[in-house]
Design a protein around this motif. Structure first.
Motif, PDB file in Angstrom:
ATOM      1  N   ALA A 152       0.954  -1.276  -0.011  1.00  0.00           N
ATOM      2  CA  ALA A 152       0.101   0.013   0.143  1.00  0.00           C
ATOM      3  C   ALA A 152       0.793   1.255   0.116  1.00  0.00           C
ATOM      4  O   ALA A 152       1.794   1.305   0.768  1.00  0.00           O
ATOM      5  CB  ALA A 152      -0.938  -0.135   1.304  1.00  0.00           C
ATOM      6  N   GLY A 153       0.483   2.363  -0.774  1.00  0.00           N
ATOM      7  CA  GLY A 153       1.014   3.584  -0.815  1.00  0.00           C
ATOM      8  C   GLY A 153       2.498   3.334  -1.555  1.00  0.00           C
ATOM      9  O   GLY A 153       3.490   4.371  -1.268  1.00  0.00           O
ATOM     10  N   SER A 154       2.607   2.310  -2.389  1.00  0.00           N
ATOM     11  CA  SER A 154       4.063   2.323  -2.907  1.00  0.00           C
ATOM     12  C   SER A 154       3.869   1.479  -4.192  1.00  0.00           C
ATOM     13  O   SER A 154       2.694   0.987  -4.465  1.00  0.00           O
ATOM     14  CB  SER A 154       4.983   1.465  -1.935  1.00  0.00           C
ATOM     15  N   ASP A 155       4.654   1.640  -5.105  1.00  0.00           N
ATOM     16  CA  ASP A 155       4.840   0.661  -6.373  1.00  0.00           C
ATOM     17  C   ASP A 155       5.790  -0.458  -6.299  1.00  0.00           C
ATOM     18  O   ASP A 155       5.776  -1.307  -7.084  1.00  0.00           O
ATOM     19  CB  ASP A 155       5.352   1.540  -7.605  1.00  0.00           C
ATOM     20  N   HIS A 210       0.108  -3.244   4.341  1.00  0.00           N
ATOM     21  CA  HIS A 210       0.487  -2.060   4.792  1.00  0.00           C
ATOM     22  C   HIS A 210       1.591  -2.314   5.836  1.00  0.00           C
ATOM     23  O   HIS A 210       1.464  -2.941   6.726  1.00  0.00           O
ATOM     24  CB  HIS A 210      -1.000  -1.464   5.565  1.00  0.00           C
ATOM     25  N   GLU A 249       2.991   2.168   8.936  1.00  0.00           N
ATOM     26  CA  GLU A 249       1.770   3.035   8.849  1.00  0.00           C
ATOM     27  C   GLU A 249       0.594   2.370   9.791  1.00  0.00           C
ATOM     28  O   GLU A 249      -0.077   3.251  10.266  1.00  0.00           O
ATOM     29  CB  GLU A 249       1.298   2.452   7.205  1.00  0.00           C
ATOM     30  N   ASP A 259      -7.317  -2.613   6.698  1.00  0.00           N
ATOM     31  CA  ASP A 259      -7.875  -2.336   5.403  1.00  0.00           C
ATOM     32  C   ASP A 259      -9.158  -3.198   5.184  1.00  0.00           C
ATOM     33  O   ASP A 259      -9.459  -3.949   6.181  1.00  0.00           O
ATOM     34  CB  ASP A 259      -6.655  -2.962   4.331  1.00  0.00           C
TER      35      ASP A 259
END
Length: 235
Positions: A23-26, A150, A154, A228
Motif C-alpha cells: 500500500a502507498g508504494s509501487d 500495509h 503505517e 484495510d
C-alpha cells in the motif's frame, strides 16, 4: 551472466514469483510461503466441534500462487459444492529464522493485510474423517484473496479491533483481534520452532465464528479495523 543466459539454465521458463502489492508504494511483496493458523478464535473452534482450551496452535500451508491480489475475482473451484469464507488478519514477514524469541518476533514483521482463507469445506470434511491432509480443502487455486500489505510504519502492530466479513451486504463473521488465542508474536515464535521462517513468508492468523458458504455471484466484503478492507466477487 545476462537474463537470457539465466533462462537457458532452465528446462522451461519458470513461473513468476507470486506477489502482493504494498500500500502507498509501487513496490511488491514477494510471497515465499503461506502459513495458516487453524482454529485461532475460540468461537470458531467451538463451531467446528473442538475445545479451544485443549489445543496447542497448529498450522497448515497454502501454495504461494494461491494468492489473489486486490481487485481480482475468486473463481469458484472445481470438485466442490460447499465453499466457505474465512476472514483473517494477514501477517507479512521481512525476516525470519529459527527459534525466534517471543520478544523479538515482531521485529520480523514487514506489515499487515486482510485475507480470505477460502475453503472447500466438503473436501476438508472428507479429509478429516479419513485422517488425511487438508490440501484439497485448503490449498487450491485462488484460495487466498488478499488486500495490499500495509507496512508496520503505517499501521503499527494491530492487537485489537473489529474483524468481519459481509456477503452481499449481510454480516456473516464478526469478531475482534483481541479474541485471538495465539497472538502474532506467539505464532511467529512457535512457527519458527517448526520451520525456518524467511523473508516473504505470510501468515493467515485465524478466523472468528460465522464461516459459511458462498455461491457464484456473491460479493464478499472483509474488514480488519486499522488495516484495510477487501472486496472479492465469486465468479
Amino acid at each position: 551472466m545476462n537474463e537470457m543466459t539465466k533462462m537457458a539454465d532452465y528446462v522451461f521458463v519458470p513461473e513468476p514469483t507470486p506477489t502482493i502489492p504494498v500500500a502507498g508504494s509501487d513496490k511488491l511483496f514477494p510471497v515465499r510461503r503461506i502459513y495458516c493458523v487453524g482454529r485461532n478464535f475460540a468461537d470458531h473452534a467451538i463451531e467446528m466441534g473442538h475445545d479451544p482450551d485443549k489445543e496447542p496452535p497448529f498450522f497448515f500451508q497454502k501454495n504461494p500462487d494461491s494468492i489473489v491480489p486486490p481487485g481480482k475475482d475468486f473463481p469458484y473451484p472445481t470438485e466442490t459444492s460447499d465453499v466457505h469464507h474465512e476472514i483473517e488478519l494477514v501477517v507479512a514477514l521481512k525476516s525470519g529464522g529459527t527459534d525466534i524469541p517471543l520478544d523479538k518476533a515482531l521485529d520480523c514483521v514487514f506489515g499487515y493485510g486482510v485475507g480470505l482463507d477460502m475453503t472447500r469445506r466438503d473436501l476438508q470434511g472428507q479429509a478429516k474423517k479419513m485422517g488425511r491432509p487438508w490440501e484439497t480443502g485448503k490449498s487450491f487455486e485462488a484460495s487466498a484473496p488478499c488486500s495490499a500489505i500495509h507496512p508496520v510504519s503505517e499501521v503499527g502492530h494491530p492487537t485489537q479491533g473489529a474483524i468481519r466479513v459481509e456477503v452481499n451486504g449481510e454480516m456473516r463473521q464478526e469478531g475482534d483481534l483481541n479474541q485471538m488465542i495465539w497472538k502474532v508474536p506467539e505464532m511467529i515464535s512457535y512457527l519458527s520452532r517448526l520451520f525456518e521462517l524467511r523473508p516473504g513468508d505470510v501468515i493467515f492468523a485465524g478466523t472468528p465464528a460465522g464461516v459459511g458458504a458462498v455461491v457464484r455471484g456473491d460479493v464478499m466484503t472483509g474488514h480488519v479495523e486499522g488495516v484495510d478492507d477487501i472486496t472479492v466477487k465469486v465468479v
